[in-house]
Design a protein around this motif. Structure first.
Motif: not given
Lengths: 253, 277
Positions: B239, B241-243, B245-246
């Motif tokens: 993901l 840079e979203w990891r 957040a996830a």
């Protein structure tokens, strides 16, 4: 009664003030070994405050609490408990998520060496286990031993609380409204238990609003009103005491 | 075993010990947000003992644990008069005090950090982690643990059956501090370089998170939490840079669905029966 023995419990002119409010004023009271004594009075008379002072939850503003002649007045609660005073609560206070059996084990904190108490339960002191079995049988709680205590019906929870209080073999048992909210049969069962505990040598001081229960059970009664002792005597004497009638009935007039 | 997996396994072992240090304290009903401070104390003491005094790592770890445990007891006495959120704030303050002390501690590098430690193996880290985990699980079956549960549940009632709540709480705090110091010492000898920033508030939060995620009512929850906290962000790498957040969303979902964390006594009992059937 043998006068050479000190009273099991003696309150000597106990006063407890919260700020300017006197919850208890100069209360003196004796419980002799093997006696069942009742502490009665209208709501707010200072009965539970008395229990809190005896068990060390509150510190008395003045006066002394003596257990078998030894002052325990300014000791912390756990030391007073280990000295031999145990209590139950008006609003039952059992440990959540502990079974009945676990309540009886945890109520014997002084059994065995500290190192041994770090070992798994099955290596625990045999005497601890035997005592817990004995109490379980006495209170007829054997068939609910592995149930979480808080999931039991109300009457049984009261029994568990009493069982927890006597497991460590106290010298004095304080019962705060032991039959509150119980029907006649349940109250009778508790009465029988209290009498059997007395036979075992325990002294008992109890708070109760159920007058029939108190009159039938106690050797002597102390009557509090606004933190002041207004009467002391045998149940029959108390029943006929005008000051007591006034405290209970006269207030509304 | 590749370097990559060895690194991840070591991280899990160290986090497991850190999480256990929080778990021991939490078992008495106290939330500590300052255990990274005890990790820092352990890391610096252990490193000084192996690098400057030339002691073997195991001896150094034991000494660090004892010193940190003593500091834990000394800090615990006044701090445990506070309850709930106030205690959490006080422990948070303690962690920051340790970090700023280390920043100004020029003898061991101050802000530049300290190095020179020998690298330790993953096996060594896991020997400690498993030993402490097993020890805690054994104690969980002991009478002392009943007393700890009683104190957590109702301190007043516990006192009135003769339990010394202060002794139990301060004792647990000291044990937690000692375990955190071991985690810190192993951390230092795994990364062979430490700086004060390693032991900041975020690490304290990680330790608490591991316990809450894995299950805050059983010791094995700390293990589950440590695995999740290290592995999940790795699996979420795709993901980009979203990891994180996830990861945060997963965390919230977990707390909504299962407040007691992944493992609890009921689940373990169920699994135990299943495995024997």
């Amino acid at each position: 009664m043998n006068t050479t023995l000190p009273p099991r419990l003696r309150l000597d002119r106990i006063t407890k003030a919260f700020g300017g409010v006197h919850a208890l004023t100069d209360l003196s009271l004796d419980v002799m070994p093997g006696q069942i004594i009742g502490l009665i009075g209208p709501n707010g008379a200072g009965k539970t405050t008395t229990f809190n002072v005896i068990t060390g939850a509150y510190r008395a503003s003045s006066g002394t609490v003596l257990l078998d002649g030894q002052a325990v007045t300014s000791e912390p609660p756990h030391k007073i408990a280990r000295a031999g005073i145990m209590r139950t609560f008006q609003n039952i206070r059992l440990f959540s998520d502990m079974t009945v059996w676990e309540h009886l084990l945890v109520a014997q904190p002084h059994s065995g060496l500290a190192v041994r108490r770090l070992l798994p339960m099955r290596f625990s002191n045999r005497k601890t286990i035997e005592r817990a079995e004995e109490v379980l049988e006495f209170f007829a709680l054997g068939n609910v031993r592995n149930r979480p205590a808080r999931t039991l019906p109300y009457g049984l929870q009261r029994r568990v609380e009493m069982a927890r209080a006597v497991t460590a073999r106290p010298r004095l048992l304080l019962l705060d409204e032991p039959v509150a909210g119980m029907n006649h049969d349940e109250a009778e069962a508790i009465r029988a238990l209290v009498l059997r505990l007395r036979q075992g040598g325990l002294s008992i001081l109890l708070i109760e609003h159920d007058m029939a229960f108190v009159m039938n059970l106690c050797d002597e009664l102390y009557v509090l009103d606004f933190g002041i002792l207004i009467a002391h005597g045998r149940p029959a004497e108390i029943r006929a005491n005008p000051a007591v009638l006034d405290a209970y009935l006269g207030r509304a007039a | 075993m590749s370097m990559y997996y060895a690194g991840i396994l070591s991280d899990i072992g160290i986090l497991l010990l850190g999480a256990l240090s929080v778990y021991i304290i939490l078992a008495t009903g106290q939330l500590s947000l300052g255990n990274a401070g005890f990790m820092g104390i352990g890391a610096y003491i252990t490193s000084w003992l192996t690098v400057e005094a030339g002691l073997p790592i195991t001896v150094a770890l034991v000494i660090a644990a004892l010193v940190s445990g003593a500091i834990g007891v000394a800090v615990g006495f006044p701090a445990l008069r506070l309850k709930g959120i106030y205690l959490a704030m006080a422990t948070l303050g303690f962690g920051e005090v340790v970090r700023s002390f280390l920043l100004n501690f020029a003898a061991m590098g101050g802000p530049e950090g300290f190095h020179g430690m020998h690298h330790i193996s993953t096996g060594y880290i896991w020997t400690w982690a498993v030993s402490v985990l097993v020890l805690v699980m054994l104690i969980e079956a002991s009478p002392i643990w009943l007393e700890i549960r009683a104190v957590r549940d109702d301190e007043t009632a516990a006192g009135l059956v003769g339990l010394n709540a202060t002794e139990i709480k301060v004792g647990a705090f000291g044990c937690g501090a000692a375990v955190a110091a071991i985690a810190g010492g192993l951390f230092a000898h795994h990364h062979v370089y430490i700086e004060p920033g390693n032991f900041s508030f975020e690490r304290s939060v990680d330790l608490v998170l591991a316990v809450i995620l894995g299950g805050s009512t059983v010791a094995s929850g700390a293990l589950a939490g440590a695995v999740m906290l290290v592995i999940l962000p790795e699996y979420l790498r795709f993901l980009a840079e979203w990891r994180f957040a996830a990861f945060g969303a997963l965390l919230i979902a977990m707390l909504l669905v299962r407040r007691q964390g992944l493992l609890d006594r009921a689940l373990l009992r169920f699994a135990w029966r299943g495995s024997r059937a």
